[in-house]
Design a protein around this motif. Sequence first.
Motif, PDB file in Angstrom:
ATOM      1  N   PRO A  79       0.811  -1.220   0.000  1.00  0.00           N
ATOM      2  CA  PRO A  79       0.000   0.000   0.000  1.00  0.00           C
ATOM      3  C   PRO A  79       0.845   1.272   0.000  1.00  0.00           C
ATOM      4  CG  PRO A  79      -0.743  -1.529   1.694  1.00  0.00           C
ATOM      5  CD  PRO A  79       0.557  -2.062   1.168  1.00  0.00           C
ATOM      6  N   VAL A  80       0.293   2.310  -0.633  1.00  0.00           N
ATOM      7  CA  VAL A  80       0.913   3.629  -0.674  1.00  0.00           C
ATOM      8  C   VAL A  80       0.238   4.482   0.400  1.00  0.00           C
ATOM      9  CG1 VAL A  80       1.283   5.695  -2.075  1.00  0.00           C
ATOM     10  CG2 VAL A  80       1.326   3.427  -3.151  1.00  0.00           C
ATOM     11  N   GLU A  81       1.036   5.028   1.332  1.00  0.00           N
ATOM     12  CA  GLU A  81       0.492   5.881   2.384  1.00  0.00           C
ATOM     13  C   GLU A  81       0.289   7.286   1.842  1.00  0.00           C
ATOM     14  OE1 GLU A  81       2.542   5.707   6.105  1.00  0.00           O
ATOM     15  OE2 GLU A  81       2.845   3.538   5.929  1.00  0.00           O
ATOM     16  N   LEU A  82      -0.869   7.862   2.161  1.00  0.00           N
ATOM     17  CA  LEU A  82      -1.228   9.187   1.664  1.00  0.00           C
ATOM     18  C   LEU A  82      -1.644  10.078   2.831  1.00  0.00           C
ATOM     19  CD1 LEU A  82      -3.420   7.893  -1.279  1.00  0.00           C
ATOM     20  CD2 LEU A  82      -1.169   8.967  -1.499  1.00  0.00           C
ATOM     21  N   ASP A  83      -1.026  11.241   2.900  1.00  0.00           N
ATOM     22  CA  ASP A  83      -1.320  12.212   3.949  1.00  0.00           C
ATOM     23  C   ASP A  83      -1.837  13.497   3.311  1.00  0.00           C
ATOM     24  OD1 ASP A  83      -0.434  10.622   6.162  1.00  0.00           O
ATOM     25  OD2 ASP A  83       1.623  10.968   5.490  1.00  0.00           O
ATOM     26  N   PRO A  84      -2.354  14.431   4.108  1.00  0.00           N
ATOM     27  CA  PRO A  84      -2.844  15.690   3.542  1.00  0.00           C
ATOM     28  C   PRO A  84      -1.794  16.351   2.653  1.00  0.00           C
ATOM     29  CG  PRO A  84      -3.490  15.523   5.834  1.00  0.00           C
ATOM     30  CD  PRO A  84      -2.549  14.377   5.569  1.00  0.00           C
ATOM     31  N   GLY A  85      -2.225  16.758   1.476  1.00  0.00           N
ATOM     32  CA  GLY A  85      -1.332  17.373   0.507  1.00  0.00           C
ATOM     33  C   GLY A  85      -0.767  16.397  -0.503  1.00  0.00           C
ATOM     34  N   ASP A  86      -0.879  15.089  -0.248  1.00  0.00           N
ATOM     35  CA  ASP A  86      -0.381  14.089  -1.195  1.00  0.00           C
ATOM     36  C   ASP A  86      -1.376  13.876  -2.330  1.00  0.00           C
ATOM     37  OD1 ASP A  86       1.929  13.579   0.252  1.00  0.00           O
ATOM     38  OD2 ASP A  86       1.102  11.823   1.280  1.00  0.00           O
ATOM     39  N   SER A  87      -0.837  13.632  -3.517  1.00  0.00           N
ATOM     40  CA  SER A  87      -1.640  13.288  -4.694  1.00  0.00           C
ATOM     41  C   SER A  87      -1.153  11.966  -5.244  1.00  0.00           C
ATOM     42  CB  SER A  87      -1.499  14.373  -5.766  1.00  0.00           C
ATOM     43  OG  SER A  87      -2.026  15.596  -5.321  1.00  0.00           O
ATOM     44  N   LEU A  88      -2.058  11.220  -5.869  1.00  0.00           N
ATOM     45  CA  LEU A  88      -1.716   9.912  -6.414  1.00  0.00           C
ATOM     46  C   LEU A  88      -2.425   9.719  -7.746  1.00  0.00           C
ATOM     47  CD1 LEU A  88      -0.362   7.081  -5.799  1.00  0.00           C
ATOM     48  CD2 LEU A  88      -2.626   6.387  -5.017  1.00  0.00           C
ATOM     49  N   LEU A  89      -1.708   9.162  -8.712  1.00  0.00           N
ATOM     50  CA  LEU A  89      -2.293   8.785  -9.995  1.00  0.00           C
ATOM     51  C   LEU A  89      -2.532   7.282  -9.985  1.00  0.00           C
ATOM     52  CD1 LEU A  89      -3.044   9.167 -13.002  1.00  0.00           C
ATOM     53  CD2 LEU A  89      -0.618   8.761 -13.505  1.00  0.00           C
ATOM     54  N   VAL A  90      -3.762   6.874 -10.299  1.00  0.00           N
ATOM     55  CA  VAL A  90      -4.086   5.462 -10.493  1.00  0.00           C
ATOM     56  C   VAL A  90      -4.246   5.271 -11.996  1.00  0.00           C
ATOM     57  CG1 VAL A  90      -5.704   3.596 -10.011  1.00  0.00           C
ATOM     58  CG2 VAL A  90      -5.282   5.354  -8.268  1.00  0.00           C
ATOM     59  N   PRO A  91      -3.314   4.545 -12.636  1.00  0.00           N
ATOM     60  CA  PRO A  91      -3.379   4.367 -14.090  1.00  0.00           C
ATOM     61  C   PRO A  91      -4.612   3.573 -14.542  1.00  0.00           C
ATOM     62  CG  PRO A  91      -1.181   3.870 -13.260  1.00  0.00           C
ATOM     63  CD  PRO A  91      -2.092   3.972 -12.071  1.00  0.00           C
ATOM     64  N   ILE A  92      -4.943   3.703 -15.801  1.00  0.00           N
ATOM     65  CA  ILE A  92      -6.052   2.954 -16.398  1.00  0.00           C
ATOM     66  C   ILE A  92      -5.842   1.460 -16.162  1.00  0.00           C
ATOM     67  CG2 ILE A  92      -7.129   2.299 -18.592  1.00  0.00           C
ATOM     68  CD1 ILE A  92      -6.458   5.140 -19.606  1.00  0.00           C
ATOM     69  N   GLY A  93      -6.906   0.781 -15.735  1.00  0.00           N
ATOM     70  CA  GLY A  93      -6.887  -0.669 -15.587  1.00  0.00           C
ATOM     71  C   GLY A  93      -6.243  -1.209 -14.330  1.00  0.00           C
ATOM     72  N   VAL A  94      -5.764  -0.355 -13.436  1.00  0.00           N
ATOM     73  CA  VAL A  94      -5.101  -0.815 -12.212  1.00  0.00           C
ATOM     74  C   VAL A  94      -6.132  -0.970 -11.080  1.00  0.00           C
ATOM     75  CG1 VAL A  94      -3.425  -0.181 -10.417  1.00  0.00           C
ATOM     76  CG2 VAL A  94      -2.869   0.156 -12.833  1.00  0.00           C
ATOM     77  N   ARG A  95      -6.192  -2.175 -10.528  1.00  0.00           N
ATOM     78  CA  ARG A  95      -7.087  -2.421  -9.386  1.00  0.00           C
ATOM     79  C   ARG A  95      -6.605  -1.566  -8.213  1.00  0.00           C
ATOM     80  NH1 ARG A  95      -6.228  -7.414  -7.290  1.00  0.00           N
ATOM     81  NH2 ARG A  95      -4.250  -7.500  -8.384  1.00  0.00           N
ATOM     82  N   HIS A  96      -7.558  -0.981  -7.489  1.00  0.00           N
ATOM     83  CA  HIS A  96      -7.179  -0.178  -6.329  1.00  0.00           C
ATOM     84  C   HIS A  96      -8.252  -0.229  -5.248  1.00  0.00           C
ATOM     85  CE1 HIS A  96      -9.155   2.449  -9.261  1.00  0.00           C
ATOM     86  NE2 HIS A  96      -9.550   3.224  -8.267  1.00  0.00           N
ATOM     87  N   ARG A  97      -7.777  -0.098  -4.004  1.00  0.00           N
ATOM     88  CA  ARG A  97      -8.619  -0.159  -2.803  1.00  0.00           C
ATOM     89  C   ARG A  97      -8.085   0.888  -1.842  1.00  0.00           C
ATOM     90  NH1 ARG A  97      -9.417  -3.031   2.273  1.00  0.00           N
ATOM     91  NH2 ARG A  97     -11.449  -4.074   2.266  1.00  0.00           N
ATOM     92  N   LEU A  98      -8.978   1.696  -1.275  1.00  0.00           N
ATOM     93  CA  LEU A  98      -8.590   2.809  -0.418  1.00  0.00           C
ATOM     94  C   LEU A  98      -9.079   2.573   0.998  1.00  0.00           C
ATOM     95  CD1 LEU A  98      -7.258   5.648  -0.623  1.00  0.00           C
ATOM     96  CD2 LEU A  98      -9.559   6.556  -0.962  1.00  0.00           C
ATOM     97  N   VAL A  99      -8.197   2.780   1.997  1.00  0.00           N
ATOM     98  CA  VAL A  99      -8.539   2.568   3.408  1.00  0.00           C
ATOM     99  C   VAL A  99      -8.156   3.813   4.204  1.00  0.00           C
ATOM    100  CG1 VAL A  99      -8.113   1.150   5.476  1.00  0.00           C
ATOM    101  CG2 VAL A  99      -8.084   0.093   3.210  1.00  0.00           C
ATOM    102  N   ASN A 100      -9.042   4.239   5.106  1.00  0.00           N
ATOM    103  CA  ASN A 100      -8.703   5.312   6.039  1.00  0.00           C
ATOM    104  C   ASN A 100      -7.992   4.658   7.215  1.00  0.00           C
ATOM    105  OD1 ASN A 100      -8.546   7.271   8.013  1.00  0.00           O
ATOM    106  ND2 ASN A 100     -10.601   8.065   7.663  1.00  0.00           N
TER     107      ASN A 100
END
Length: 143
Positions: A79-100
């Motif tokens: 998993p990629v950790e994301l904090d306030p101010g972070d941006s992330l690109l999810v490419p076309i066709g990539v499975r993704h799941r987001l957790v707080n």
Amino acid sequence: MSAPATTKVHANEVAANTKRGGDIRVTLSPRTVGCTSGFGGVLRLAAGHHVTEHYHPYSEEFLHVIQGHLEMSLDGAAPVELDPGDSLLVPIGVRHRLVNTGSVPAEAVFHLSPLAPRPELGHVDTEQPLDASAGNPDVGAAR
């Protein structure tokens, strides 16, 4: 020359999509403002909650964290950790799941582009939706 139609939409003016988890509100879309190149909105996710795994066969997803601490899993990788101010690109066709992963509600803004040929083709669920009865407010035709 006539004045342009308003393109301002408040998140409370659109229905929440809770099918995959969280409170997802598509504010700018073909349905809400008549745009033609993509759609976007806001996501609110309670502490410990998640958005179920899915992918977009036609669109890239741009995610920008405003508040809270999130973790995005991409195609089963660490998993990629994301904090306030972070941006992330999810490419076309990539499975993704987001957790707080934080202790406070998280907020993020998102944009997907380009549009799928039809709204129902835009998301492919790879994990059982949390609330299939919630429906799936689509980005559909112009208002």
